[in-house]
Scaffold this motif. Structure first.
Motif, mmCIF file in Angstrom:
data_model
loop_
_atom_site.group_PDB
_atom_site.id
_atom_site.type_symbol
_atom_site.label_atom_id
_atom_site.label_comp_id
_atom_site.label_asym_id
_atom_site.label_seq_id
_atom_site.Cartn_x
_atom_site.Cartn_y
_atom_site.Cartn_z
ATOM 1 N N THR A 144 0.819 -1.204 0.000
ATOM 2 C CA THR A 144 0.000 0.000 0.000
ATOM 3 C C THR A 144 0.854 1.256 0.000
ATOM 4 O OG1 THR A 144 -0.146 0.034 2.417
ATOM 5 C CG2 THR A 144 -1.855 -1.188 1.223
ATOM 6 N N ASP A 145 0.214 2.345 -0.413
ATOM 7 C CA ASP A 145 0.877 3.647 -0.413
ATOM 8 C C ASP A 145 -0.048 4.657 0.263
ATOM 9 O OD1 ASP A 145 2.456 5.888 -0.949
ATOM 10 O OD2 ASP A 145 3.006 5.235 -2.932
ATOM 11 N N GLN A 146 -0.342 5.779 -0.380
ATOM 12 C CA GLN A 146 -1.039 6.879 0.269
ATOM 13 C C GLN A 146 -2.509 6.568 0.544
ATOM 14 O OE1 GLN A 146 -0.293 6.801 -2.958
ATOM 15 N NE2 GLN A 146 -1.671 8.025 -4.210
ATOM 16 N N THR A 147 -3.037 7.276 1.544
ATOM 17 C CA THR A 147 -4.471 7.230 1.858
ATOM 18 C C THR A 147 -5.158 8.386 1.146
ATOM 19 O OG1 THR A 147 -4.061 6.228 4.009
ATOM 20 C CG2 THR A 147 -6.181 7.326 3.706
ATOM 21 N N MET A 148 -6.245 8.091 0.457
ATOM 22 C CA MET A 148 -6.891 9.083 -0.389
ATOM 23 C C MET A 148 -7.795 10.031 0.404
ATOM 24 S SD MET A 148 -5.579 8.309 -3.254
ATOM 25 C CE MET A 148 -6.523 9.433 -4.302
ATOM 26 N N VAL A 149 -7.762 11.315 0.025
ATOM 27 C CA VAL A 149 -8.710 12.305 0.526
ATOM 28 C C VAL A 149 -9.935 12.341 -0.379
ATOM 29 C CG1 VAL A 149 -9.109 14.762 0.952
ATOM 30 C CG2 VAL A 149 -6.968 13.690 1.684
ATOM 31 N N GLY A 150 -9.729 12.399 -1.702
ATOM 32 C CA GLY A 150 -10.885 12.348 -2.578
ATOM 33 C C GLY A 150 -10.687 13.031 -3.908
ATOM 34 N N PHE A 151 -11.821 13.300 -4.553
ATOM 35 C CA PHE A 151 -11.858 13.863 -5.897
ATOM 36 C C PHE A 151 -12.953 14.928 -5.949
ATOM 37 C CE2 PHE A 151 -10.344 9.537 -6.074
ATOM 38 C CZ PHE A 151 -9.251 9.613 -6.913
ATOM 39 N N GLY A 152 -12.732 15.949 -6.779
ATOM 40 C CA GLY A 152 -13.752 16.985 -6.883
ATOM 41 C C GLY A 152 -13.351 18.076 -7.841
ATOM 42 N N ALA A 153 -13.842 19.283 -7.582
ATOM 43 C CA ALA A 153 -13.581 20.433 -8.441
ATOM 44 C C ALA A 153 -13.709 21.690 -7.584
ATOM 45 C CB ALA A 153 -14.549 20.453 -9.623
ATOM 46 N N ALA A 154 -13.685 22.856 -8.223
ATOM 47 C CA ALA A 154 -13.663 24.120 -7.492
ATOM 48 C C ALA A 154 -15.046 24.752 -7.429
ATOM 49 C CB ALA A 154 -12.683 25.095 -8.145
ATOM 50 N N MET A 155 -15.422 25.166 -6.227
ATOM 51 C CA MET A 155 -16.644 25.945 -6.040
ATOM 52 C C MET A 155 -16.273 27.416 -6.201
ATOM 53 S SD MET A 155 -19.931 25.705 -5.508
ATOM 54 C CE MET A 155 -20.422 24.274 -4.528
ATOM 55 N N THR A 156 -16.060 27.824 -7.459
ATOM 56 C CA THR A 156 -15.776 29.226 -7.754
ATOM 57 C C THR A 156 -17.034 30.057 -7.549
ATOM 58 O OG1 THR A 156 -16.330 28.854 -10.065
ATOM 59 C CG2 THR A 156 -14.005 28.617 -9.436
ATOM 60 N N ASP A 157 -16.867 31.380 -7.560
ATOM 61 C CA ASP A 157 -18.039 32.245 -7.499
ATOM 62 C C ASP A 157 -18.989 31.964 -8.659
ATOM 63 O OD1 ASP A 157 -17.303 33.619 -5.184
ATOM 64 O OD2 ASP A 157 -16.186 35.142 -6.285
ATOM 65 N N ALA A 158 -18.408 31.724 -9.838
ATOM 66 C CA ALA A 158 -19.244 31.453 -11.013
ATOM 67 C C ALA A 158 -20.081 30.203 -10.811
ATOM 68 C CB ALA A 158 -18.354 31.304 -12.249
ATOM 69 N N SER A 159 -19.450 29.132 -10.334
ATOM 70 C CA SER A 159 -20.176 27.887 -10.111
ATOM 71 C C SER A 159 -21.263 28.076 -9.057
ATOM 72 C CB SER A 159 -19.218 26.791 -9.673
ATOM 73 O OG SER A 159 -18.250 26.516 -10.669
ATOM 74 N N ALA A 160 -20.909 28.708 -7.941
ATOM 75 C CA ALA A 160 -21.878 28.898 -6.864
ATOM 76 C C ALA A 160 -23.044 29.759 -7.319
ATOM 77 C CB ALA A 160 -21.183 29.530 -5.658
ATOM 78 N N GLN A 161 -22.760 30.820 -8.084
ATOM 79 C CA GLN A 161 -23.831 31.686 -8.581
ATOM 80 C C GLN A 161 -24.816 30.912 -9.453
ATOM 81 O OE1 GLN A 161 -22.488 35.363 -10.360
ATOM 82 N NE2 GLN A 161 -24.324 35.544 -11.620
ATOM 83 N N LEU A 162 -24.280 30.050 -10.317
ATOM 84 C CA LEU A 162 -25.159 29.253 -11.171
ATOM 85 C C LEU A 162 -25.983 28.272 -10.351
ATOM 86 C CD1 LEU A 162 -22.717 28.611 -14.128
ATOM 87 C CD2 LEU A 162 -24.894 29.851 -14.277
ATOM 88 N N PHE A 163 -25.356 27.597 -9.407
ATOM 89 C CA PHE A 163 -26.096 26.659 -8.570
ATOM 90 C C PHE A 163 -27.239 27.358 -7.826
ATOM 91 C CE2 PHE A 163 -21.999 24.021 -8.183
ATOM 92 C CZ PHE A 163 -22.418 23.107 -9.133
ATOM 93 N N GLN A 164 -26.959 28.567 -7.328
ATOM 94 C CA GLN A 164 -27.927 29.245 -6.470
ATOM 95 C C GLN A 164 -28.978 30.041 -7.235
ATOM 96 O OE1 GLN A 164 -26.752 27.222 -3.837
ATOM 97 N NE2 GLN A 164 -27.773 28.886 -2.761
ATOM 98 N N THR A 165 -28.694 30.448 -8.465
ATOM 99 C CA THR A 165 -29.628 31.331 -9.183
ATOM 100 C C THR A 165 -30.204 30.737 -10.453
ATOM 101 O OG1 THR A 165 -27.881 32.427 -10.479
ATOM 102 C CG2 THR A 165 -28.391 33.353 -8.298
ATOM 103 N N ALA A 166 -29.517 29.794 -11.083
ATOM 104 C CA ALA A 166 -29.987 29.260 -12.362
ATOM 105 C C ALA A 166 -30.846 28.014 -12.198
ATOM 106 C CB ALA A 166 -28.796 28.946 -13.268
ATOM 107 N N LEU A 167 -30.899 27.476 -10.985
ATOM 108 C CA LEU A 167 -31.661 26.259 -10.722
ATOM 109 C C LEU A 167 -32.738 26.520 -9.679
ATOM 110 C CD1 LEU A 167 -28.671 23.744 -10.339
ATOM 111 C CD2 LEU A 167 -30.085 24.096 -12.377
ATOM 112 N N SER A 168 -33.864 25.854 -9.830
ATOM 113 C CA SER A 168 -34.882 25.895 -8.787
ATOM 114 C C SER A 168 -34.378 25.092 -7.591
ATOM 115 C CB SER A 168 -36.178 25.280 -9.298
ATOM 116 O OG SER A 168 -36.029 23.879 -9.478
#
Length: 477
Positions: free
Chosen positions: A70-94
């Protein structure tokens, strides 16, 4: 009094299970089956489940899994919650659309994204340029009396809180694009360097931000000193910090300020093409004890340098913290293969504990943004006019890992890279095994996957990405 039969019953059941597994291990065609999920080079299959794979006679290039190494223990996978992404999530979707999409992105039955990067202040993917302590030109604020979280509280913090409700194990990494203008020699968020006399105030700025995020229920596990410190953008916030600058700031201000806080400092947060920069900081005896690891971007150089830096400093962690897809690479198969090889497999094999892509979501016009990249692509595209969500190739590349490799998984040995086949393997905490593999060749390839005294024969079409999952019983073979 008669003893309870429960312990005897459990022991007998365990013995029978062990005997059954031992017997199956020596019967051709018997043993645990592997789930197979695949994405094709032409996009016809996108993270689709295929027929399960049973063990048996196997032929082809041999790939051996060894859960004992074995080697490293994983934290995970994802992407960035930029202002642009957050704005779309909060305003472009019901609310109902947002709930459904967040369950898909962050839920255990969806992609299971669990590692997000958050800009501290504005990036190029913000509707306006700002820091968390802006004052009129010519003024300063060494006591941070004008510090404000009002801007992130509009969209970013609510979106992060909603994501964490879906995935309570969410891990955050935060990165600044610029110090407040009054701390810089340029007196502007654009270009310039941090003044030495502002080190104390800037360290306090970090600690204030981290405290406010904790109050919002969003503790930040990792923070980088500066996003892309070798680059001074022309039209969005940025700040040049040389290795000597970063080492001095960490050693004299940021490191002592964050010691014992639960937030770890990551160095570099920039491309593969200048490994000498993080090496210089890690060689500084005053700064190095405060630095937990090195974060990397994809926009230049060779990913193999991640392993070279780790070999020079084996006690430091490795993370991959930014890469964006975009219209400069429109071919589905080529872009998917490059991302899988370079952003998932190569970092993991270099010891990375996680991969974070750039924007979680953008609109069809590649924004909202102010300056910077005009043709970047998010993990998903959200149309504000209709609420329609398009899942981009980044969604499927991440999903091949994030859906199956859980937080706390350990990387296991899968041997050297094979000709044309890139691969990495893991053991989840529940004992299940995961293999990520891609056939980078131009012809179909047969693979013999060996585990203990069993083997599974896999045929991989050209360009195909596959994730194989074995139940926990396979770890005992």
């Amino acid at each position: 009094m008669m003893p309870s039969p429960a312990p005897f019953t459990r022991a007998l059941a365990a013995l029978l299970l062990a005997l059954a597994l031992a017997a199956c291990a020596h019967v051709p065609g018997m043993g645990p089956k592997a789930q197979v999920w695949a994405s094709s080079m032409d996009g016809a299959r996108k993270l689709e489940r295929q027929a399960d794979l049973a063990p048996g006679d196997a032929a082809g290039a041999v790939l051996t899994l060894d859960p004992g190494k074995t080697d490293q223990t994983m934290v995970g996978f994802g992407a960035a919650m930029t202002d642009a992404s957050a704005q779309l999530f909060q305003t472009a979707l019901s609310p109902a659309q947002r709930k459904a999409l967040f369950a898909e992105l962050f839920g255990r039955q969806g992609l299971g994204l669990n590692f997000l990067r958050v800009p501290i202040g504005a990036s190029d993917f913000s509707a306006r340029h700002y820091s968390l302590d802006d004052v009129p030109p010519g003024q300063s604020d060494p006591d941070l009396t004008h510090f404000s979280m009002a801007e992130p509280q509009r969209f970013q913090i609510p979106a992060l809180q909603a994501a964490k409700r879906v995935n309570p194990g969410l891990v955050l990494m935060a990165s600044p694009w610029s110090a407040p203008a009054w701390m810089k020699d340029s007196q502007s968020l654009i270009k310039g360097r941090l003044r030495r006399d502002a080190y104390g105030a800037y360290a306090a700025y970090f600690t204030r931000y981290l405290s406010e995020m904790r109050r919002a229920g969003l503790p930040v596990r990792y923070v980088s000193v500066q996003n892309e410190p070798q680059f001074e953008p022309e039209n969005y916030p940025g700040m040049r910090m040389t290795p000597a600058d970063r080492a001095a700031f960490v050693a004299t201000a940021l490191g002592p300020a964050l010691a014992g806080s639960g937030t770890e400092i990551l160095e570099w947060d920039h491309n593969w093409d200048h490994p000498e920069e993080p090496l210089a900081v890690l060689a500084d005896p005053a700064a190095a004890p405060y630095v937990a690891g090195v974060a990397w971007h994809c926009y230049g150089g060779d990913p193999r340098v991640m392993g070279q830096v780790r070999a020079a400093h084996p006690g430091k962690q490795v993370f991959f913290s930014e890469c964006s897809g975009g219209e400069w690479s429109p071919n589905w198969g080529e872009a998917m293969g490059w991302m899988f090889d370079n952003l998932i497999v190569a970092p993991v094999r270099a010891g990375s504990k996680g991969t974070i892509l750039w924007n979680l979501a953008l609109d069809p016009a590649h924004g909202p943004h102010l300056g910077g990249c005009g043709d970047c692509r998010g993990v998903v595209t959200i149309d504000p006019a209709t609420g329609t969500v398009t899942r981009n190739l980044e969604y499927y590349v991440l999903g091949h890992a994030s859906r199956f490799v859980r937080r706390g998984a350990v990387r296991i040995d899968s041997g050297d890279q094979l000709a044309g086949i890139s691969h990495a393997a893991f053991r989840n905490r529940d004992g299940s095994l995961v293999l990520l593999a891609r056939n980078g060749g131009k012809a179909e390839q047969r693979l013999a996957i060996s585990l203990g005294d069993r083997a599974w024969s896999l045929t991989m079409p050209a360009g195909e990405i596959m994730t194989l999952i074995w139940p926990a019983a396979a770890s005992k073979l």
